[in-house]
Write a protein that holds these residues in place. Structure first.
Motif, short mmCIF file in Angstrom:
data_model
loop_
_atom_site.label_atom_id
_atom_site.label_comp_id
_atom_site.label_asym_id
_atom_site.label_seq_id
_atom_site.Cartn_x
_atom_site.Cartn_y
_atom_site.Cartn_z
N SER A 170 0.63 -0.96 0.00
CA SER A 170 -0.21 0.12 0.18
C SER A 170 0.39 0.88 0.51
N SER A 198 -2.08 -1.55 -3.62
CA SER A 198 -3.47 -1.05 -3.24
C SER A 198 -3.41 -0.09 -3.88
N SER A 199 -4.07 1.08 -4.17
CA SER A 199 -3.97 1.93 -4.68
C SER A 199 -3.54 3.35 -3.06
N PHE A 202 -6.96 3.49 1.30
CA PHE A 202 -8.64 3.67 0.71
C PHE A 202 -9.34 3.71 1.69
N HIS A 205 -10.39 7.06 2.66
CA HIS A 205 -10.84 7.68 1.89
C HIS A 205 -9.13 8.61 1.10
N GLU A 206 -7.86 8.01 1.03
CA GLU A 206 -6.83 7.75 0.52
C GLU A 206 -6.58 7.15 -0.87
N GLN A 207 -6.93 7.79 -2.21
CA GLN A 207 -6.75 7.21 -3.26
C GLN A 207 -6.09 8.13 -4.56
N TRP A 208 -4.50 6.83 -4.40
CA TRP A 208 -4.22 7.57 -5.84
C TRP A 208 -3.17 8.79 -5.64
N MET A 267 -7.39 8.48 -11.81
CA MET A 267 -8.45 7.87 -11.93
C MET A 267 -8.77 7.03 -12.66
N ASN A 276 -9.31 -0.41 -6.58
CA ASN A 276 -8.50 -0.06 -5.43
C ASN A 276 -7.72 -0.89 -5.29
N GLN A 410 -16.78 5.36 0.66
CA GLN A 410 -16.33 6.29 -0.05
C GLN A 410 -17.04 7.62 -0.90
N SER A 414 -17.67 7.00 -7.64
CA SER A 414 -16.77 5.60 -8.94
C SER A 414 -17.06 6.36 -10.34
#
Length: 718
Positions: A170, A198-199, A202, A205-208, A267, A276, A410, A414
């Motif tokens: 991660s 993984s992204s 997540f 709420h922390e993605q990419w 994303m 994710n 989330q 999406s």
């Protein structure tokens, strides 16, 4: 300024270097050495687990580590009774700080069975702001101080088995991670290798939001005696060739284009569609046949939930499916719903077309995408069950704690329901407190980015003469009989699986596919141009030298392309068509390099002698016709984007008029893909090795594309 204020300012300025020095001391380089031996294995002929003669008992004869790396043998009695050994890899702090690196060497001797697992997820922590470069511009030098690195080198001898089953990696916000894994395996060995990331966090709420992920896994043949009775190993790195027969690589560089205003989030740029977690499973050897069959069953089942599929030719289940629960598996499972998955899982299985015909087994690449890590735990648990008896343990069983996994809520929608107007500017950098606005056209901005590169890239901005421009237009002509319009780059599969439901999603797919294609192909385009180009390397008088270079380049390209079976077939089809076109073209072409005029027939022969992939072939043709490297790369990018957009029109996903601006906007993603590759190629040792830079960037597309082979009704060949 007062004396007190000045003194305070000086104190702060001098404190920062001291803090940097103190934090730099925290950077660790972990080292691990692991050897598994079967002492009596060399005294008799080994047989498979199903034979009457059992395997020798495996022992860990070397277990050495240096902090932060830790190697912890697992001493379950069931593992010893199965004649296997399992070791857990971990590190202090359950992750890596900026600048940390690990170096693990694994050796599985003849007849041994080794499983390598991890004690938990590997976290790549957010770098400290005092050690990070605050400049938001995209440079490799600014990121080198905070990048984490992991290296794994493994040797698997004759009749040995290696299972690599780690937890996911991660990446936290602003972190960078590079992983290189090299496996030198004997043709009569078996391996099952999982790579999983993984992204980010997540669930929080922390993605990419990480900067860069570059992971590369390559498989080489082990160099042994021809008699091979004693399995004597020769040569450096234990290989007969430095060219792998299989390489799986992913590069997601979210810094590229981050300083340029855009409507697309990270994303959308990579078309991850709300997924994710991404993983790949590399399989080779007779002991993995059960895993391959289980993966094919699950892949067909996941795809069959959304579209009609055809049965595989050799699908003959030998044992009942199992239901997964917190208490363990039960039998007679018939549906993926009984696996307890919380969300959709995309799973594609590709059979690798091995060039060497005397190899005793097949290789397969399985790619997966899921909404949450727990779903992948359940899928991998199911897939690895066929080898659980041989190792005396069920991999990932302890990670399944409930009958049903769940997806964390989330805050943002999406991509399957995202509206362009709702996309935030989170990935855009801010200057002086104000968000940068779009100024100038994208083409001028990309040229400015390329102009920052060293003199090696000067040819990308050189003007083309009239003849070269004419040749480039001819190569881009849709009437050129290359067969490229018979392929959709996975778009038809995505549409049939219900993952493309709006024009916006089609656009995201085009951008992601174009960038990923360019990251995979640019190194081979440039290498092909160097072999044949007027501005490339000096062409020897001997055509054999060109033939050797060409064969090597094709083997390198095949090692990367073969991980995606439909894409590999499309590349070979178009490469062969281009070779046939070139044979007609050269008969009357008067602008070819004079040094090649006398060797014209030899050039045509070597283009036909080895199955040509499309990227190096276009690079070679462009070099022959006087195109520079930049023109060749952008020509290929346009054709790749054009083919996907054309497929979208024929699939009635977009209208003909809407496709025009969609194709025009794809240029931005093409330039991002080229830029990401060029930054890697400028590193030491990467200039003449395409395999160090060739990487995909769209993991969801890579996972769904192989499902095209099982679609019952299809318009395109891939």
């Amino acid at each position: 300024m007062s004396v007190k204020a000045a003194a305070t300012k000086v104190a702060v300025v001098t404190a920062v270097p001291k803090l940097q020095q103190s934090l730099a001391k925290l950077v660790k380089h972990g080292v691990g050495r692991l050897t598994a031996s079967a002492p009596t294995a060399r005294n008799f002929i080994l047989k498979s687990h199903s034979d009457s003669v059992p395997r020798a008992s495996t022992r860990l004869t070397q277990v050495a580590h240096k902090a932060p790396t830790r190697l912890v043998p697992i001493g379950k009695s069931s593992i010893g009774q199965a004649g296997a050994a399992v070791c857990a890899l971990s590190n202090y702090g359950a992750g890596m700080l900026q600048g940390d690196s690990t170096d693990l060497t694994v050796r599985v001797e003849q007849g041994a069975k080794l499983g390598v697992v991890t004690q938990g997820a590997n976290r790549i922590y957010t770098p400290n702001k005092h050690l990070s470069n605050n400049n938001s511009s995209y440079t490799e030098q600014s990121n080198s101080s905070k990048e984490c690195r992991a290296t794994l080198t493994a040797t698997v001898e004759k009749d040995a088995i290696l299972i690599l089953a780690p937890d996911p990696c991660s990446l936290f916000a602003s972190s960078s991670f590079t992983q290189t894994q090299q496996f030198y395996i004997h043709p009569h060995s078996s391996v099952a290798l999982i790579d999983w990331f993984s992204s980010g966090r997540f669930k929080n709420h922390e993605q990419w939001e990480f900067d860069k992920l570059h992971t590369k896994t390559s498989l080489h043949w082990l160099h042994t005696d021809d008699n091979d009775n004693t399995n004597t190993i020769h040569g450096d790195n234990n290989t007969s060739s430095d060219i792998p027969f299989l390489q799986d690589a992913t590069l997601m560089d979210l810094r590229v284009g981050r300083d340029r205003p855009t409507e697309r989030t990270a994303m959308e740029s990579h078309a991850v569609n709300g997924y994710n977690c991404f993983a790949s499973l590399l399989l080779y050897g007779k002991e993995t046949h059960g895993i391959v069959q289980r993966c094919q069953e699950l892949s067909d089942e996941f795809a069959g939930q959304h579209t009609r599929i055809r049965e595989r030719e050799h699908a003959s289940p030998e044992e009942p499916r199992r239901i997964i629960s917190g208490d363990g598996p039960t039998t007679n499972a018939t549906s993926a719903e009984q696996l307890g998955l919380a969300g959709r899982v995309v799973m594609g299985v590709s059979k690798v077309d091995l060039i060497d015909n005397d190899i005793p087994s097949d290789a397969h690449v399985v790619r997966l995408a899921a909404k949450t890590n727990e779903d992948l735990y359940r899928v991998f648990y199911e897939c690895l069950l066929p080898v659980s008896e041989q190792f005396g343990m069920q991999f990932y069983k302890e990670r399944i704690r409930a009958h049903q996994s769940e997806i964390p809520q989330q805050p943002q929608p999406s991509l399957e329901t995202t509206n362009v107007s709702e996309v935030t500017s989170k990935t855009n950098r801010q200057t002086n407190g104000d968000t940068t606005t779009i100024t100038g056209d994208n083409q001028s901005q990309q040229r400015h980015m390329l102009s920052k590169q060293p003199s090696y890239l000067d040819s990308f901005s050189s003007p083309a003469n009239d003849t070269a421009f004419w040749s480039m237009v001819m190569l881009a002509d849709s009437g050129l009989p290359t067969g490229s319009f018979a392929h959709s780059a996975g778009l038809e599969t995505a549409a049939q699986l219900g993952m493309i439901q709006s024009e916006q999603q089609v656009g995201n797919f085009v951008h992601a596919a174009t960038r990923s294609t360019m990251q995979l192909s640019t190194p081979f385009l440039i290498a092909g141009h160097q072999i044949m180009g007027q501005q490339g390397i000096v062409i020897d008088d001997s055509s054999a030298s060109i033939s050797q270079q060409w064969e090597r380049l094709q083997r390198q390209c095949h090692a990367v392309m073969s991980t995606n079976q439909p894409a590999c077939a499309a590349s070979l089809d178009q490469g062969k068509s281009l070779a046939r076109i070139l044979s007609q073209w050269l008969q009357s072409e008067s602008t070819i390099d004079p040094r090649l005029l006398e060797a014209r027939e030899e050039v045509l022969d070597f283009l036909k002698s080895f199955p040509p992939h499309v990227a190096p072939t276009i690079g070679a043709i462009g070099g022959l016709l006087g195109l520079d490297k930049g023109q060749v790369c952008r020509l290929f990018a346009y054709c790749a984007a054009r083919d996907v957009v054309s497929a979208a029109v024929r699939l009635s996903l977009v209208g003909p008029l809407a496709s025009v601006p969609m194709l025009h906007r794809a240029q931005e993603s093409a330039e991002d893909g080229i830029q990401a590759v060029l930054s890697l190629m400028m590193k030491d040792g990467a200039m003449n090795d395409p395999l160090m830079a060739a990487s995909a960037s769209a993991p969801v597309i890579e996972a769904l594309h192989p499902c095209h082979e099982v679609l019952q009704v299809r318009l395109f060949r891939s």
